[in-house]
Design a protein around this motif. Structure first.
Motif, PDB file in Angstrom:
ATOM      1  N   GLY A  54      43.859  39.674  36.249  1.00 31.80           N
ATOM      2  CA  GLY A  54      42.915  38.662  36.738  1.00 31.80           C
ATOM      3  C   GLY A  54      43.258  38.271  38.160  1.00 31.80           C
ATOM      4  N   HIS A  87      41.700  31.738  41.793  1.00 33.41           N
ATOM      5  CA  HIS A  87      40.494  31.404  42.542  1.00 33.41           C
ATOM      6  C   HIS A  87      40.401  29.882  42.678  1.00 33.41           C
ATOM      7  CE1 HIS A  87      36.274  31.651  43.751  1.00 33.41           C
ATOM      8  NE2 HIS A  87      35.986  30.755  42.839  1.00 33.41           N
ATOM      9  N   ALA A 143      30.274  35.614  33.806  1.00 33.78           N
ATOM     10  CA  ALA A 143      30.818  36.738  34.569  1.00 33.78           C
ATOM     11  C   ALA A 143      32.324  36.835  34.389  1.00 33.78           C
ATOM     12  CB  ALA A 143      30.475  36.584  36.047  1.00 33.78           C
ATOM     13  N   HIS A 144      32.977  35.679  34.183  1.00 34.54           N
ATOM     14  CA  HIS A 144      34.435  35.622  34.089  1.00 34.54           C
ATOM     15  C   HIS A 144      34.873  34.692  32.961  1.00 34.54           C
ATOM     16  CE1 HIS A 144      33.741  36.557  38.377  1.00 34.54           C
ATOM     17  NE2 HIS A 144      34.854  37.254  38.276  1.00 34.54           N
ATOM     18  N   SER A 185      37.545  31.968  32.515  1.00 30.88           N
ATOM     19  CA  SER A 185      38.308  31.158  33.454  1.00 30.88           C
ATOM     20  C   SER A 185      39.289  30.270  32.699  1.00 30.88           C
ATOM     21  CB  SER A 185      37.371  30.262  34.280  1.00 30.88           C
ATOM     22  OG  SER A 185      36.481  31.033  35.042  1.00 30.88           O
ATOM     23  N   ALA A 224      32.639  35.350  26.978  1.00 26.85           N
ATOM     24  CA  ALA A 224      33.332  36.449  27.665  1.00 26.85           C
ATOM     25  C   ALA A 224      33.716  37.529  26.669  1.00 26.85           C
ATOM     26  CB  ALA A 224      34.575  35.937  28.391  1.00 26.85           C
ATOM     27  N   ARG A 281      41.086  33.643  36.662  1.00 23.86           N
ATOM     28  CA  ARG A 281      39.909  34.206  36.021  1.00 23.86           C
ATOM     29  C   ARG A 281      39.996  35.722  35.973  1.00 23.86           C
ATOM     30  NH1 ARG A 281      34.995  33.426  40.344  1.00 23.86           N
ATOM     31  NH2 ARG A 281      35.724  35.013  41.771  1.00 23.86           N
ATOM     32  N   ILE A 282      39.283  36.261  34.998  1.00 24.07           N
ATOM     33  CA  ILE A 282      39.219  37.702  34.818  1.00 24.07           C
ATOM     34  C   ILE A 282      37.777  38.045  34.469  1.00 24.07           C
ATOM     35  CG2 ILE A 282      39.975  37.461  32.415  1.00 24.07           C
ATOM     36  CD1 ILE A 282      41.218  40.271  32.638  1.00 24.07           C
ATOM     37  N   GLU A 283      37.271  39.130  35.026  1.00 23.35           N
ATOM     38  CA  GLU A 283      35.899  39.549  34.722  1.00 23.35           C
ATOM     39  C   GLU A 283      35.783  39.770  33.223  1.00 23.35           C
ATOM     40  OE1 GLU A 283      34.725  42.949  36.991  1.00 23.35           O
ATOM     41  OE2 GLU A 283      35.094  41.948  38.898  1.00 23.35           O
ATOM     42  N   ALA A 284      34.663  39.338  32.656  1.00 22.54           N
ATOM     43  CA  ALA A 284      34.472  39.413  31.205  1.00 22.54           C
ATOM     44  C   ALA A 284      34.574  40.848  30.693  1.00 22.54           C
ATOM     45  CB  ALA A 284      33.128  38.793  30.826  1.00 22.54           C
ATOM     46  N   ARG A 315      36.142  43.368  32.055  1.00 28.01           N
ATOM     47  CA  ARG A 315      37.537  43.814  32.214  1.00 28.01           C
ATOM     48  C   ARG A 315      38.403  43.206  31.115  1.00 28.01           C
ATOM     49  NH1 ARG A 315      41.282  47.188  32.831  1.00 28.01           N
ATOM     50  NH2 ARG A 315      43.054  46.615  34.098  1.00 28.01           N
TER      51      ARG A 315
END
Length: 180
Positions: free
Chosen positions: A62, A65, A81-82, A84, A114, A134-137, A139
């Protein structure tokens, strides 16, 4: 060597060498793992079952941010999208434009959607400046599917966070005098 079977001795030696190499590599990752204060709080609270090396590997997938005040972190009716994690700050949770809850430091945002890709059930906005991991969902789903240990640990983290959120909502309902 006792059985005078060089082929078996070779394969057993290979197995021992591979196991020793795996132990050395895991120990090396644990020794090299370093965490900031925010990362340490995240790992301690949500990932107690992972080794330091595993926790570092998950965090590295992740990014950290900073969300500006009013930034939309999840939009009701749309997939997030993420995933968090709120390290610092606060976010308000709105359903149909009405504030129904908040997320504090230590809370996840978008964990249900997510994981499934389903639409978010609420809009979540940063209430002031927020520091987030955060990490992209997509991913996240990929990583958790590839590393089942990470998946089990994140599921447990989400369950603990759901419990905490429900307890907070119950306390707010009692304080507001809401009855069924």
């Amino acid at each position: 060597f006792i059985l005078s079977d060089p082929v078996s001795a070779f394969w057993e030696t290979c197995l021992v060498v591979v196991n020793i190499a795996q132990l050395v590599l895991a120990n090396w990752r644990n020794l090299r793992a370093r965490f900031t204060e925010a990362e340490r709080a995240f790992v301690t609270r949500h990932l107690p079952g992972l080794s330091k090396g595993e926790a570092r590997a998950l965090l590295d997938t992740g990014e950290w941010h900073t969300a500006a005040p009013g930034a939309v972190l999840a939009m009701e009716g749309h997939p997030v999208a993420h995933l968090s994690y709120v390290a610092q700050g606060r976010a308000v949770v709105e359903v149909g434009g009405v504030i129904v809850s908040s997320c504090q430091a230590g809370d996840f945002i978008g964990e249900m959607t997510a994981m499934t890709g389903a639409p978010a059930t609420a809009t979540v906005r940063a209430d002031g400046r927020c520091t987030l991991w955060r990490i992209e969902a997509a991913r996240l789903r990929e990583v958790l599917q590839a590393r089942s240990r990470f998946g089990r640990e994140m599921d447990a983290a989400f369950a603990r966070n759901y419990r905490d959120k429900i307890l907070q909502m119950n306390a707010r309902s009692v304080a507001a005098g809401v009855t069924s």
